[in-house]
Each structure stands twice: as structure tokens, then as C-alpha cells.
Motif scaffolding. Structure first.
Motif, mmCIF file in Angstrom:
data_model
loop_
_atom_site.group_PDB
_atom_site.id
_atom_site.type_symbol
_atom_site.label_atom_id
_atom_site.label_comp_id
_atom_site.label_asym_id
_atom_site.label_seq_id
_atom_site.Cartn_x
_atom_site.Cartn_y
_atom_site.Cartn_z
ATOM 1 N N GLY A 147 4.828 -7.519 6.772
ATOM 2 C CA GLY A 147 5.080 -6.244 7.362
ATOM 3 C C GLY A 147 3.827 -5.496 6.561
ATOM 4 O O GLY A 147 4.049 -3.951 6.649
ATOM 5 N N PHE A 148 2.487 -5.895 6.373
ATOM 6 C CA PHE A 148 1.434 -5.210 6.021
ATOM 7 C C PHE A 148 0.870 -4.706 7.351
ATOM 8 O O PHE A 148 0.162 -5.390 8.094
ATOM 9 N N MET A 149 0.948 -3.457 7.543
ATOM 10 C CA MET A 149 0.236 -2.651 8.752
ATOM 11 C C MET A 149 -1.100 -2.308 8.689
ATOM 12 O O MET A 149 -1.371 -1.427 9.624
ATOM 13 N N ASN A 185 0.571 -1.112 -0.092
ATOM 14 C CA ASN A 185 -0.057 -0.067 0.021
ATOM 15 C C ASN A 185 0.839 1.409 -0.059
ATOM 16 O O ASN A 185 0.404 2.360 -0.158
ATOM 17 N N THR A 186 2.149 0.978 0.105
ATOM 18 C CA THR A 186 3.193 2.219 -0.125
ATOM 19 C C THR A 186 3.913 2.106 -1.325
ATOM 20 O O THR A 186 4.724 0.954 -1.292
ATOM 21 N N ALA A 187 4.191 2.999 -1.952
ATOM 22 C CA ALA A 187 5.047 2.858 -3.284
ATOM 23 C C ALA A 187 6.524 2.773 -3.082
ATOM 24 O O ALA A 187 7.246 2.060 -4.054
ATOM 25 N N ASP A 188 7.107 3.158 -1.754
ATOM 26 C CA ASP A 188 8.381 3.288 -1.772
ATOM 27 C C ASP A 188 8.670 1.767 -0.639
ATOM 28 O O ASP A 188 10.068 1.850 -0.214
ATOM 29 N N GLU A 239 6.172 -10.201 -10.383
ATOM 30 C CA GLU A 239 4.838 -9.014 -10.599
ATOM 31 C C GLU A 239 4.967 -8.104 -9.284
ATOM 32 O O GLU A 239 4.779 -8.831 -8.261
ATOM 33 N N THR A 240 4.684 -6.844 -9.514
ATOM 34 C CA THR A 240 4.504 -6.119 -8.414
ATOM 35 C C THR A 240 3.208 -5.061 -8.522
ATOM 36 O O THR A 240 2.904 -4.996 -9.618
ATOM 37 N N ARG A 269 -3.821 5.781 1.550
ATOM 38 C CA ARG A 269 -3.743 6.991 2.292
ATOM 39 C C ARG A 269 -4.597 7.728 1.383
ATOM 40 O O ARG A 269 -4.688 8.000 0.286
ATOM 41 N N GLY A 270 -5.363 8.648 2.213
ATOM 42 C CA GLY A 270 -6.411 9.537 1.685
ATOM 43 C C GLY A 270 -7.620 9.095 1.086
ATOM 44 O O GLY A 270 -8.139 9.647 0.191
ATOM 45 N N ARG A 271 -8.042 7.767 1.407
ATOM 46 C CA ARG A 271 -9.198 7.193 0.952
ATOM 47 C C ARG A 271 -9.731 6.409 1.918
ATOM 48 O O ARG A 271 -9.440 6.123 2.659
#
Length: 206
Positions: A73-75, A23-26, A39-40, A46-48
Motif C-alpha cells: 500500500g505504499f503509493m 510516509n503518512t503519520a495517520d 517498531e514503526t 509531503r512538501g519535500r
């Protein structure tokens, strides 16, 4: 995540890692996966609203024909509706011997409580936080001179052994639910609690 990717490269491993999603691009795992030719996808949270976020999650997983979700690590806390879709097919690893120390800061809390054994747990995900039927646990002794960092390092070593093994059992159809309790096929049940985890936990399905 890297431990799962490496395990899936072994001959006879019953699961293929088809997608790494964040859920985070970095997230560092995305770059690692791309380098490994996997594949990624990024589904921003964020913001939804939660329903909007989870609807895109479901669509992305369906697009890639995903059959099992392994959280690493999916928080984000997932809603009951989302979890229900993946009941029995979504697993998580937590750095404590559940049901002790759910949530965050598990190693510091274990030291503060003075426990003699700490460890990690792989469990099927349900609507509760760090709950759900337990598949496997690995225990490590807590030394008198342990710090949070030293204890975390030993637990992490066991996480890297335990998670690929538990995923292999689920992918091979060796897990069944009985009254909310996960039962592991007899040939692997003896390694569902171990330290260190024997190599024979990596099963083959011939």
C-alpha cells in the motif's frame, strides 16, 4: 501488511518483520504494528524533494538494519537510484496478473476488458511502475455477475496468501535472477502460480 505480520509469527518462517514504515503519520498500519510490538517509523514525503525524502528513507532503513523491503500500500513511485540500492531485495504486490493492468483501478479495468482470469502478482521492484521480475501469481476466475467490489474481495484473499509465501522464498534465499527473470527453487516453483495457494508454500529452512 497484516498478512505479512501474521505469517512472520509462524514457527519456521524465515523472515522477521523488524519495522513498519509509512510516509503518512495517520496510516492505519502503524497503529496495528505498534499494538503488535513492532517498531514503526514515519518519513514524511509531503512538501519535500524526492532526493531528500529518499535519503531519509535510506537512513531510516539502515538505522533499523533492514535487509528486505516489502511494499504494501505504499503509493509513492521510487526513483531509479533508490531502487538500485535495493535491487533484488525489494518486493511489491499488485492486484492484477502483470503485465496486464499496471497502475490503478485494476479491477474495474479487468471487468471492462472482459478478461476471464484476474488476480495478483508479487514481483521484485525495478525502476518501472509495476514492473520487475515476477515471483508469484495467483489467478481468480471472473464471474459474469462480478462487480468491482466482489472481484476485489476475491483477489485480496489471494493477496493475503501469496505475499507471505513469496516473501518467505526471498528471505530463505530461494530466489535467483537470470537475465532479468526470477527463478524460484524447484521445491517451491510449483506453487509460484496457484489458486488457492497451497499451505506448503510456507517453507522452512532447516
Amino acid at each position: 501488511m497484516t498478512a505479512l505480520l501474521k505469517a512472520a509469527e509462524r514457527p519456521g518462517y524465515p523472515a522477521r518483520i523488524a519495522l513498519v514504515l509509512s510516509n503518512t503519520a495517520d496510516a492505519a498500519g502503524l497503529e496495528y504494528a505498534r499494538a503488535a510490538g513492532i517498531e514503526t517509523a514515519v518519513v514524511a514525503s509531503r512538501g519535500r524533494t524526492r532526493p531528500d525524502f529518499e535519503a531519509e528513507l535510506l537512513a531510516t532503513l539502515a538505522q533499523h538494519r533492514i535487509e528486505i523491503v516489502a511494499l504494501a500500500g505504499f503509493m509513492r513511485v521510487l526513483t531509479e537510484d533508490f531502487v538500485r540500492v535495493w535491487e533484488g531485495r525489494m518486493i511489491n504486490i499488485h492486484p492484477s496478473l502483470l503485465p496486464s493492468f499496471p497502475g490503478l483501478d485494476t479491477h474495474a479495468r479487468a471487468l471492462a476488458a472482459g478478461v476471464r482470469l484476474h488476480g495478483c502478482t508479487v514481483h521484485l521492484v525495478n525502476a518501472g511502475v509495476d514492473e520487475g521480475p515476477i515471483l508469484a501469481q495467483a489467478a481468480v476466475p471472473v464471474a459474469a455477475d462480478d462487480t468491482e467490489a466482489s472481484l476485489a474481495a476475491r483477489v485480496l484473499e489471494q493477496e493475503h496468501r501469496l505475499y507471505p509465501a513469496a516473501l518467505s522464498w526471498l528471505a530463505a534465499g530461494l530466489v535467483r535472477l537470470e537475465g532479468g527473470v526470477a527463478r524460484i527453487a524447484a521445491e517451491t516453483a510449483t506453487v509460484a502460480l496457484a489458486n488457492p495457494l497451497p499451505e506448503r508454500a510456507f517453507i522452512r529452512r532447516d
